[in-house]
Design a protein around this motif. Structure first.
Motif, PDB file in Angstrom:
ATOM      1  N   PHE B  52       0.818  -1.212   0.000  1.00 39.12           N
ATOM      2  CA  PHE B  52       0.000   0.000   0.000  1.00 39.12           C
ATOM      3  C   PHE B  52       0.855   1.268   0.000  1.00 39.12           C
ATOM      4  CE2 PHE B  52      -3.050  -3.166   0.906  1.00 39.12           C
ATOM      5  CZ  PHE B  52      -4.272  -2.662   0.502  1.00 39.12           C
ATOM      6  N   ARG B  71       1.871  -4.565  -6.846  1.00 36.32           N
ATOM      7  CA  ARG B  71       0.563  -4.021  -6.488  1.00 36.32           C
ATOM      8  C   ARG B  71      -0.049  -4.819  -5.335  1.00 36.32           C
ATOM      9  NH1 ARG B  71      -1.758  -4.331 -11.731  1.00 36.32           N
ATOM     10  NH2 ARG B  71      -2.865  -6.062 -10.800  1.00 36.32           N
ATOM     11  N   GLN B  72      -0.907  -4.146  -4.530  1.00 34.98           N
ATOM     12  CA  GLN B  72      -1.491  -4.790  -3.340  1.00 34.98           C
ATOM     13  C   GLN B  72      -2.191  -6.106  -3.677  1.00 34.98           C
ATOM     14  OE1 GLN B  72      -2.528  -1.912  -4.698  1.00 34.98           O
ATOM     15  NE2 GLN B  72      -3.282  -0.464  -3.172  1.00 34.98           N
ATOM     16  N   ASP B  73      -3.009  -6.076  -4.741  1.00 33.60           N
ATOM     17  CA  ASP B  73      -3.806  -7.269  -5.015  1.00 33.60           C
ATOM     18  C   ASP B  73      -2.924  -8.444  -5.452  1.00 33.60           C
ATOM     19  OD1 ASP B  73      -4.172  -5.193  -7.458  1.00 33.60           O
ATOM     20  OD2 ASP B  73      -3.998  -7.217  -8.242  1.00 33.60           O
ATOM     21  N   ALA B  76      -1.475  -9.853  -2.280  1.00 38.16           N
ATOM     22  CA  ALA B  76      -2.519 -10.642  -1.619  1.00 38.16           C
ATOM     23  C   ALA B  76      -2.679 -11.989  -2.318  1.00 38.16           C
ATOM     24  CB  ALA B  76      -3.846  -9.873  -1.617  1.00 38.16           C
ATOM     25  N   ALA B  77      -2.600 -11.968  -3.647  1.00 38.47           N
ATOM     26  CA  ALA B  77      -2.776 -13.200  -4.410  1.00 38.47           C
ATOM     27  C   ALA B  77      -1.660 -14.202  -4.120  1.00 38.47           C
ATOM     28  CB  ALA B  77      -2.844 -12.888  -5.907  1.00 38.47           C
ATOM     29  N   VAL B  81      -1.879 -11.499   3.243  1.00 36.58           N
ATOM     30  CA  VAL B  81      -3.138 -10.776   3.400  1.00 36.58           C
ATOM     31  C   VAL B  81      -3.116  -9.987   4.706  1.00 36.58           C
ATOM     32  CG1 VAL B  81      -5.651 -11.007   3.541  1.00 36.58           C
ATOM     33  CG2 VAL B  81      -4.344 -12.570   2.100  1.00 36.58           C
ATOM     34  N   ARG B  82      -3.681  -8.780   4.662  1.00 41.08           N
ATOM     35  CA  ARG B  82      -3.620  -7.913   5.837  1.00 41.08           C
ATOM     36  C   ARG B  82      -5.011  -7.501   6.320  1.00 41.08           C
ATOM     37  NH1 ARG B  82      -1.856  -1.875   4.775  1.00 41.08           N
ATOM     38  NH2 ARG B  82      -2.548  -1.829   6.932  1.00 41.08           N
ATOM     39  N   HIS B 104     -12.632 -14.163  -2.704  1.00 44.25           N
ATOM     40  CA  HIS B 104     -12.326 -13.776  -4.085  1.00 44.25           C
ATOM     41  C   HIS B 104     -11.114 -14.526  -4.649  1.00 44.25           C
ATOM     42  CE1 HIS B 104     -12.591 -10.947  -7.474  1.00 44.25           C
ATOM     43  NE2 HIS B 104     -11.278 -11.004  -7.498  1.00 44.25           N
ATOM     44  N   LEU B 105     -10.027 -14.512  -3.885  1.00 50.66           N
ATOM     45  CA  LEU B 105      -8.781 -15.112  -4.379  1.00 50.66           C
ATOM     46  C   LEU B 105      -8.867 -16.633  -4.467  1.00 50.66           C
ATOM     47  CD1 LEU B 105      -6.055 -13.029  -2.562  1.00 50.66           C
ATOM     48  CD2 LEU B 105      -6.401 -13.216  -5.024  1.00 50.66           C
ATOM     49  N   ALA B 168      -9.383 -15.492   2.365  1.00 50.44           N
ATOM     50  CA  ALA B 168      -8.460 -15.367   1.235  1.00 50.44           C
ATOM     51  C   ALA B 168      -7.340 -16.408   1.314  1.00 50.44           C
ATOM     52  CB  ALA B 168      -7.879 -13.956   1.191  1.00 50.44           C
TER      53      ALA B 168
END
Lengths: 328, 257
Positions: B52, B71-73, B76-77, B81-82, B104-105, B168
């Motif tokens: 972020f 990038r954040q996503d 996360a992928a 994860v935060r 989602h993931l 996630a």
């Protein structure tokens, strides 16, 4: 599956309200059918605006972004259909589909850079898009015939079968709107729809869960553009005439009203709003020279007492189920 | 090799150095904590790890892969994860729907699948629903599943964020001050949940103010002050460390007083 089960599983909180509404709308249609005349045209336009609003709802409702320029894509649809059918003699259906494709591509080209903007900046950028499109449609007379616009646009049809009759037109438009709402409902209640709604609430939270925020915003923008283009084409084929004024600022104001009156972010709201906001001027017409004031007063009252839109009336006072089954 | 390897991480905001040359190794499976007084740079540190914020200099590797400036996503992928200090729940959605978004993931399917709804998609939707309820039961929010998420009491909103992050399927879970604003009982519940998450072989990094909580549940603790890592060690080592006492109580003299 019983009717009751269908209502409670497919429509959720809207269940009974949706049924009541369907009955009310069916009665309205029947009455207009019987009576015919001017109200037929009003409802036709309501259906077309409905298609536009259902699309706009993807971007402004589900995804929570602001676009004041969606009329640009309606113009692409309207002029695309007019030019392809009048100048080049294309089949209306084909013209409609090709115009939608063009609008989709335009949405990617425009959306990719502008969707980096947020809030007011995005609103201004899209507003500019609408204004530019209007100017283009006025000035580029070789393509658009300027203020004169296009007339003699053929009605929709497939092969030898064309929809000439006003009543049949209304039925076709209603079916198209219903299809648009169905698509909206399917997409909303899915992984895709959840991602859009998550973005509308907090982009930070969505991104932290792996949602590609910019990609989903662009997809919502493209969907809205496709609907808008379809609405523009439908207008051209229904009315048979288009000019720059059809897709001007007035369209932005009217569709925003519809979206908020019906219920932004809901499945049925945009369609309901389109019907109500189209009929309202006819209802208040009886007040003569006070009709604009009456119209405004009714809108303000609606926004005060049903701020989330008419489609949310159903859930007021309803108890939420404690726990739905895993299949819900 | 540690699951998370941070090297020389630095962040400057104009003149202010929020993080200065931080090194950190978080082994897989550990329950790690980062503590420090207000303004020590803990959240800045988290924001850089989770993508972020872009670091001014330094590198971050997750599971042996460089994730600096990703990038954040995408981070996360990869399984990092935060949660947020200021809860970022999805308003206008139910408690269960919030956790469903978290899936989602772990799921797939876009517009086409949503329209056609092939059998695999319908199964997946049912699984997502079941998974959400399971995770809500795990954090003790099962009964509130259908409530509007943002109407939950504050403490439960924090638990919901944890449940959502778990959906996630993280390998590394970053919790940013999860106990902030919780009462003693809620903190107890949270501590238990964090430990149970960690026992499922999910590595946890916890930013916390509550030193008592951290020293009780963390395996290892790093201490930040004025943007620097002043020390790192086991809870017992940290409790005795003079600089930690100084950072929390102002001066060493104050600590002895």
């Amino acid at each position: 599956m019983t009717l009751r089960a269908i209502i409670s599983t497919k429509l959720g909180a809207y269940g009974y309200f949706a049924i009541a509404l369907a009955v009310a709308i069916a009665l309205l249609f029947a009455w207009v059918f019987f009576k015919g005349g001017y109200l037929l045209t009003v409802l036709q336009l309501a259906m077309i605006y409905g298609v536009f609003c259902v699309g706009l709802n993807f971007f402004m409702g589900y995804t929570g972004q602001a676009s004041f320029g969606q009329n640009a894509f309606a113009a692409i649809g309207g002029y695309g259909s007019a030019i392809l059918t009048v100048q080049y003699g294309w089949e209306p259906i084909l013209a409609l589909v090709v115009s939608m494709a063009v609008a989709g591509v335009a949405a990617v080209v425009v959306g990719y850079p502008t969707l980096r903007l947020r809030g007011h900046y995005l609103a201004m950028a899209t507003f500019a898009l609408g204004l530019i499109t209007y100017d283009v449609s006025v000035q580029w007379t070789d393509l658009t015939q300027g203020y004169m616009g296009y007339s003699g646009i053929p009605p929709l049809g497939i092969g030898p079968f064309t929809v000439e009759d006003d009543k049949l037109k209304l039925v076709c438009l209603a079916v198209i709107l219903a299809l648009g709402v169905w698509v909206s409902s399917r997409l909303r209640h899915s992984r895709f729809g959840r991602a859009l709604r998550a973005i509308s609430s907090t982009e930070l939270g969505a991104a932290a869960l792996g949602i590609r925020v910019s990609r989903y915003k662009l997809l919502a923008f493209i969907i809205a553009a496709l609907y808008a283009s379809a609405a523009g084409s439908l207008f051209a084929h229904t009315v048979g005439f288009i000019s720059p004024e059809v897709f001007g600022l007035q369209m932005v104001v009217v569709t925003f009203t519809m979206l908020y009156v019906g219920g932004i972010g809901t499945v049925l709201g945009p369609a309901i709003g389109a019907v109500i906001a189209s009929l309202l001027p006819e209802v208040v017409r009886s007040t003569g020279r006070f009709q604009d004031i009456a119209y405004a007063a009714v809108l303000i009252l609606m926004l005060i007492f049903v701020p989330k839109g008419l489609s949310t009336l159903a859930s007021i006072g309803r108890r939420r189920p404690i726990k739905a089954g895993a299949e819900g | 090799m540690a699951l998370l390897e941070v090297r020389g991480l630095t962040k400057r905001f104009d003149g202010l150095v929020a993080n200065s040359d931080i090194d950190l190794d978080v082994p897989e499976g550990s329950l790690f904590a980062v503590i420090g007084p207000n303004g020590a740079g803990k959240t800045t540190f988290f924001n850089m790890i989770s993508g972020f914020l872009q670091p001014t200099s330094g590198t971050i590797a997750f599971a042996g892969v460089q994730i600096t400036n990703l990038r954040q996503d995408r981070i996360a992928a990869m399984g990092l994860v935060r949660t947020f200090q200021l809860v970022q729940l999805f308003g206008g959605m139910s408690v269960a729907e919030n956790v469903e978004v978290g899936c989602h993931l772990a799921t797939k399917g876009g517009i086409g699948a949503a329209l056609v709804r092939p059998p695999w998609f319908r199964h997946q939707e049912a699984d997502v629903r079941a998974k959400a309820l399971e995770l809500l039961d795990f954090v003790g929010l099962g009964v509130q599943a259908e409530q509007e998420a943002t109407l939950l009491p504050y403490g439960q909103q924090r638990l919901l964020e944890v449940a959502r992050a778990l959906a996630a399927k993280p390998r590394l879970l970053l919790l940013d001050e999860p106990a902030a604003g919780l009462n003693a009982h809620e903190t107890e519940v949270l501590a238990d949940i964090i430990q149970r998450v960690n026992r499922q072989n999910i590595t946890v990094i916890l930013i916390e103010h509550d030193v008592a909580l951290v020293t009780r549940i963390a395996h290892r603790i790093a201490v930040l002050d004025f943007g620097r890592k002043i020390t790192e060690g086991t809870p017992d080592e940290i409790k005795r460390h003079p600089e930690v006492i100084a950072a929390y109580l102002g001066t060493e003299e104050a600590a002895h007083a």
